[in-house]
Enzyme design. Structure first.
Site, PDB file in Angstrom:
ATOM      1  N   GLN A  66      31.673  36.975  45.343  1.00 59.10           N
ATOM      2  CA  GLN A  66      32.141  35.671  44.863  1.00 59.10           C
ATOM      3  C   GLN A  66      31.200  34.538  45.297  1.00 59.10           C
ATOM      4  O   GLN A  66      31.053  33.553  44.572  1.00 59.10           O
ATOM      5  CB  GLN A  66      33.556  35.431  45.409  1.00 59.10           C
ATOM      6  CG  GLN A  66      34.359  34.402  44.659  1.00 59.10           C
ATOM      7  CD  GLN A  66      35.039  34.947  43.413  1.00 59.10           C
ATOM      8  OE1 GLN A  66      35.603  36.033  43.455  1.00 59.10           O
ATOM      9  NE2 GLN A  66      34.966  34.210  42.326  1.00 59.10           N
ATOM     10  N   LYS A  69      28.386  34.546  42.684  1.00 62.02           N
ATOM     11  CA  LYS A  69      28.940  34.237  41.363  1.00 62.02           C
ATOM     12  C   LYS A  69      29.273  32.753  41.258  1.00 62.02           C
ATOM     13  O   LYS A  69      28.914  32.078  40.292  1.00 62.02           O
ATOM     14  CB  LYS A  69      30.216  35.076  41.166  1.00 62.02           C
ATOM     15  CG  LYS A  69      30.896  34.862  39.843  1.00 62.02           C
ATOM     16  CD  LYS A  69      32.264  35.511  39.790  1.00 62.02           C
ATOM     17  CE  LYS A  69      32.218  36.946  40.265  1.00 62.02           C
ATOM     18  NZ  LYS A  69      33.468  37.670  39.968  1.00 62.02           N
ATOM     19  N   LYS A  74      38.056  35.457  49.025  1.00 64.48           N
ATOM     20  CA  LYS A  74      38.899  36.390  48.262  1.00 64.48           C
ATOM     21  C   LYS A  74      40.066  36.788  49.150  1.00 64.48           C
ATOM     22  O   LYS A  74      39.969  36.709  50.379  1.00 64.48           O
ATOM     23  CB  LYS A  74      38.084  37.632  47.882  1.00 64.48           C
ATOM     24  CG  LYS A  74      38.667  38.445  46.751  1.00 64.48           C
ATOM     25  CD  LYS A  74      38.332  37.896  45.369  1.00 64.48           C
ATOM     26  CE  LYS A  74      39.060  38.635  44.291  1.00 64.48           C
ATOM     27  NZ  LYS A  74      38.592  38.264  42.937  1.00 64.48           N
ATOM     28  N   ASP A 126      43.897  37.746  40.329  1.00 65.48           N
ATOM     29  CA  ASP A 126      42.991  38.896  40.200  1.00 65.48           C
ATOM     30  C   ASP A 126      43.913  40.048  39.802  1.00 65.48           C
ATOM     31  O   ASP A 126      45.007  39.801  39.252  1.00 65.48           O
ATOM     32  CB  ASP A 126      42.251  39.173  41.522  1.00 65.48           C
ATOM     33  CG  ASP A 126      41.106  40.184  41.367  1.00 65.48           C
ATOM     34  OD1 ASP A 126      40.017  39.790  40.948  1.00 65.48           O
ATOM     35  OD2 ASP A 126      41.314  41.387  41.649  1.00 65.48           O
ATOM     36  N   THR A 151      37.876  34.874  31.595  1.00 60.48           N
ATOM     37  CA  THR A 151      37.008  35.931  32.124  1.00 60.48           C
ATOM     38  C   THR A 151      36.607  36.887  31.000  1.00 60.48           C
ATOM     39  O   THR A 151      35.424  37.236  30.852  1.00 60.48           O
ATOM     40  CB  THR A 151      37.707  36.692  33.266  1.00 60.48           C
ATOM     41  OG1 THR A 151      38.217  35.738  34.202  1.00 60.48           O
ATOM     42  CG2 THR A 151      36.751  37.628  33.969  1.00 60.48           C
ATOM     43  N   ASN A 206      44.423  41.368  32.176  1.00 66.30           N
ATOM     44  CA  ASN A 206      44.017  40.026  31.743  1.00 66.30           C
ATOM     45  C   ASN A 206      42.590  39.998  31.189  1.00 66.30           C
ATOM     46  O   ASN A 206      42.354  39.473  30.097  1.00 66.30           O
ATOM     47  CB  ASN A 206      44.151  39.063  32.941  1.00 66.30           C
ATOM     48  CG  ASN A 206      43.567  37.710  32.641  1.00 66.30           C
ATOM     49  OD1 ASN A 206      42.466  37.387  33.074  1.00 66.30           O
ATOM     50  ND2 ASN A 206      44.267  36.907  31.853  1.00 66.30           N
TER      51      ASN A 206
HETATM   52  P1  NDP Z   1      44.953  43.042  35.775  1.00 62.83           P
HETATM   53  O1  NDP Z   1      45.834  43.397  36.881  1.00 62.83           O
HETATM   54  O2  NDP Z   1      45.407  42.074  34.749  1.00 62.83           O
HETATM   55  O3  NDP Z   1      44.476  44.369  35.004  1.00 62.83           O
HETATM   56  C1  NDP Z   1      43.804  45.395  35.678  1.00 62.83           C
HETATM   57  C2  NDP Z   1      43.572  46.524  34.690  1.00 62.83           C
HETATM   58  O4  NDP Z   1      42.721  47.470  35.301  1.00 62.83           O
HETATM   59  C3  NDP Z   1      44.847  47.257  34.317  1.00 62.83           C
HETATM   60  O5  NDP Z   1      44.712  47.775  33.017  1.00 62.83           O
HETATM   61  C4  NDP Z   1      44.886  48.365  35.362  1.00 62.83           C
HETATM   62  O6  NDP Z   1      45.638  49.509  34.954  1.00 62.83           O
HETATM   63  C5  NDP Z   1      43.437  48.712  35.482  1.00 62.83           C
HETATM   64  N1  NDP Z   1      43.169  49.252  36.814  1.00 62.83           N
HETATM   65  C6  NDP Z   1      43.372  48.622  38.000  1.00 62.83           C
HETATM   66  N2  NDP Z   1      43.077  49.436  39.011  1.00 62.83           N
HETATM   67  C7  NDP Z   1      42.709  50.587  38.457  1.00 62.83           C
HETATM   68  C8  NDP Z   1      42.279  51.820  38.983  1.00 62.83           C
HETATM   69  N3  NDP Z   1      42.206  52.018  40.319  1.00 62.83           N
HETATM   70  N4  NDP Z   1      41.942  52.800  38.105  1.00 62.83           N
HETATM   71  C9  NDP Z   1      42.015  52.595  36.771  1.00 62.83           C
HETATM   72  N5  NDP Z   1      42.426  51.443  36.213  1.00 62.83           N
HETATM   73  C10 NDP Z   1      42.761  50.465  37.043  1.00 62.83           C
HETATM   74  O7  NDP Z   1      43.584  42.518  36.460  1.00 62.83           O
HETATM   75  P2  NDP Z   1      42.413  41.644  35.830  1.00 62.83           P
HETATM   76  O8  NDP Z   1      42.262  41.968  34.387  1.00 62.83           O
HETATM   77  O9  NDP Z   1      42.627  40.242  36.243  1.00 62.83           O
HETATM   78  O10 NDP Z   1      41.144  42.172  36.648  1.00 62.83           O
HETATM   79  C11 NDP Z   1      40.337  43.261  36.214  1.00 62.83           C
HETATM   80  C12 NDP Z   1      38.992  43.206  36.896  1.00 62.83           C
HETATM   81  O11 NDP Z   1      38.341  41.969  36.582  1.00 62.83           O
HETATM   82  C13 NDP Z   1      39.007  43.290  38.415  1.00 62.83           C
HETATM   83  O12 NDP Z   1      37.852  43.962  38.848  1.00 62.83           O
HETATM   84  C14 NDP Z   1      38.913  41.827  38.832  1.00 62.83           C
HETATM   85  O13 NDP Z   1      38.409  41.686  40.141  1.00 62.83           O
HETATM   86  C15 NDP Z   1      37.942  41.316  37.785  1.00 62.83           C
HETATM   87  N6  NDP Z   1      37.937  39.878  37.575  1.00 62.83           N
HETATM   88  C16 NDP Z   1      39.092  39.223  37.208  1.00 62.83           C
HETATM   89  C17 NDP Z   1      39.061  37.867  36.990  1.00 62.83           C
HETATM   90  C18 NDP Z   1      40.251  37.133  36.470  1.00 62.83           C
HETATM   91  O14 NDP Z   1      40.104  35.951  36.118  1.00 62.83           O
HETATM   92  N7  NDP Z   1      41.424  37.747  36.355  1.00 62.83           N
HETATM   93  C19 NDP Z   1      37.838  37.076  37.220  1.00 62.83           C
HETATM   94  C20 NDP Z   1      36.670  37.876  37.505  1.00 62.83           C
HETATM   95  C21 NDP Z   1      36.745  39.219  37.700  1.00 62.83           C
HETATM   96  P3  NDP Z   1      47.136  49.714  35.529  1.00 62.83           P
HETATM   97  O15 NDP Z   1      47.955  48.646  34.854  1.00 62.83           O
HETATM   98  O16 NDP Z   1      47.504  51.094  35.118  1.00 62.83           O
HETATM   99  O17 NDP Z   1      47.037  49.536  37.002  1.00 62.83           O
END
Ligand code: NDP
Length: 448
Positions: free
Chosen positions: A113, A116, A128, A168, A212, A243
């Protein structure tokens, strides 16, 4: 002075001081490996111990989060906040609620972070946090009680000029609402800018929810444009269905591409007609159901628990789930099937071995600290609106987000050319460009 030996010594110290924190070691190695050309030009950064200080968080908080479940049983989770670097502004970075969360994961995310946030040019430091709390299957009331307990400890470390968390994995608008409500109650302050990712209507920014995912697609679009290509008619796979993933799908479709697959932690969905976004949003955001419910509602789609989205042929891959989800074999399969660009919507989803496969094959690769910077950049825009007690339209906010992503892309390429040999080396470009901004500020602020 031997810069390589200095970098190796710093990395050895990171490993020694932070035993068992594999993800943090990985993130530190990836940045440190890029920095030799920057240190050759700035020996003063070696002398003043910039790397040693960068790798040690300014403050690490770990705390008990006790709460009561719907059956009346007492539960105890662990809360974390790593305030990594405030050279450029207040600590800024999301909160993750997932059972896998531990100190090493929070440190890897906080370390990423720093660079970034520097790349966005918005005057925000790096941090974080999160908890090993598992929100899956929990009622709204349980989520609220957990968030209230979490904030009851964390509030004393926050402030719009001090530390500003966001969402997150496992933390979205609902959780930010509960966290904000508790902060307001304890402090007796309506301090809008203390959390970002608030719902629009009481201090949230338009386009933050989308930022994002949209930003990662903008970044991929810029990468493709360097080769005279675009998303029109392209076949795309996305991992995750949270998300970031949902709004990556939305933007790819808006640009004329077709996302044929996405996933969750139980398997992946293939819909050759293109993912139906309305259905995906209903399943994930309204019903909060598993992704398999999509396939049950749409006969053309299939849900599989064997293999991954990366087994499918595609032009562009957007990993948007979690760290280290795309390994060497996945990368080899993608290259074999003709992938041209990979942009990380998630943080560190590609292993170092996978990145090496992409590099050798000449695949355009956008690392997370550049490609997913749109989320925190729009959080920065939310902070600006809060400070000015202003609200911008969706269109205005999105156009600023798009400009930030273009600027980040341009800066990565320019830095990669200036400090390396290849403008396509976005890893080097992002690491060095972010580092130089932070190092300059640290140098000017003295040994702190
Ligand atoms: P969400 O909780 O909205 O979604 C996470 C997604 O990833 C879900 O579909 C989840 O599946 C899947 N997932 C999580 N852990 C695992 C795992 N161990 N194995 C397989 N699938 C997994 O999170 P976000 O969309 O917000 O975040 C996703 C990524 O983006 C992360 O790496 C986060 O750090 C990064 N990020 C997010 C930002 C944001 O603004 N939200 C900004 C920058 C980066 P399930 O529902 O089955 O757990």
């Amino acid at each position: 002075m031997n810069v390589s030996a200095h970098i190796e010594a710093v990395y050895a110290e990171v490993q020694r001081r932070n035993p068992g924190e594999a993800e943090f070691h990985q993130a530190a190695a990836e940045v440190l490996e890029s920095l030799a050309p920057a240190l050759e030009q700035h020996p003063e950064y070696v002398e003043s111990g910039i790397l040693e200080r960068l790798c040690e968080p300014e403050r690490q908080l770990m705390f008990r989060v006790p709460w009561v479940d719907d059956q009346g049983a007492v539960r105890v989770n662990r809360g974390f906040r790593v305030e990594f670097n405030s050279a450029l502004g207040p600590y800024k970075g999301g909160l993750r609620f997932h059972p896998s969360v531990n100190l090493g994961i929070v440190k890897f995310l906080g370390f990423e972070q720093i660079f970034k946030n520097a790349l966005t040019g918005m005057g925000i430091g790096g941090g974080k946090g999160g908890s090993d709390f598992d929100p899956k299957g929990r009622s709204d009331a349980e989520i609220m009680r957990f968030c209230q307990s979490f904030m009851t400890e964390l509030y004393r470390h926050l402030g719009e000029h001090t530390d500003v968390p966001a969402g997150d994995i496992g933390v979205g608008g609902r959780e930010i609402g509960y966290l904000f409500g508790q902060y307001k109650r304890i402090t007796n302050r309506y301090e809008s800018g203390v959390l970002t990712g608030k719902p629009v209507g009481w201090g949230g920014s338009h386009a933050r929810t989308e930022a994002t995912g949209y930003g990662a697609v903008y970044f991929a679009q810029e990468m493709l444009a360097t080769r005279g290509e675009d998303f029109d008619g392209r076949r795309v796979v996305v991992s995750g269905s949270g998300n970031v993933a949902v709004y990556a799908v939305e933007k790819v479709h808006a640009l004329g591409g077709r996302v044929v697959a996405c996933s969750d932690s139980t398997g992946y969905l293939v819909d050759e007609d293109g993912i139906d976004l309305e259905l995906l949003k209903e399943v994930k955001e309204v019903r909060r159901a598993r992704l398999s419910a999509y396939a049950e509602a749409r006969p053309t789609a299939r849900f599989s628990t064997r293999g991954t989205v990366y087994d499918l042929a595609c032009d562009v891959a957007l990993p948007c789930a979690t760290q280290n989800e795309l390994g060497r074999e996945d990368a080899v399969a993608l290259v074999k099937n003709g992938v041209r660009a990979v942009a990380e919507g998630a943080n560190m989803p590609c292993t170092p071995e996978a990145v090496e496969v992409f590099r050798e094959a000449g695949v355009l690769f956008g690392p997370g600290k550049a490609a997913n910077a749109g989320g925190v950049a729009t959080s920065g825009l939310e902070m600006r609106q809060n400070a000015a007690r202003d609200t911008w339209s969706f269109e205005e906010t999105e156009s600023r987000l798009a400009q930030v992503m273009r600027d980040v892309h341009t800066e990565c390429r320019a830095t990669a050319e200036a400090y390396g040999t290849d403008a396509d080396d976005y890893v080097l470009g992002a690491n060095v460009a972010g580092f130089l901004k932070v190092a300059e500020a640290m140098q000017a602020q003295g040994v702190i």
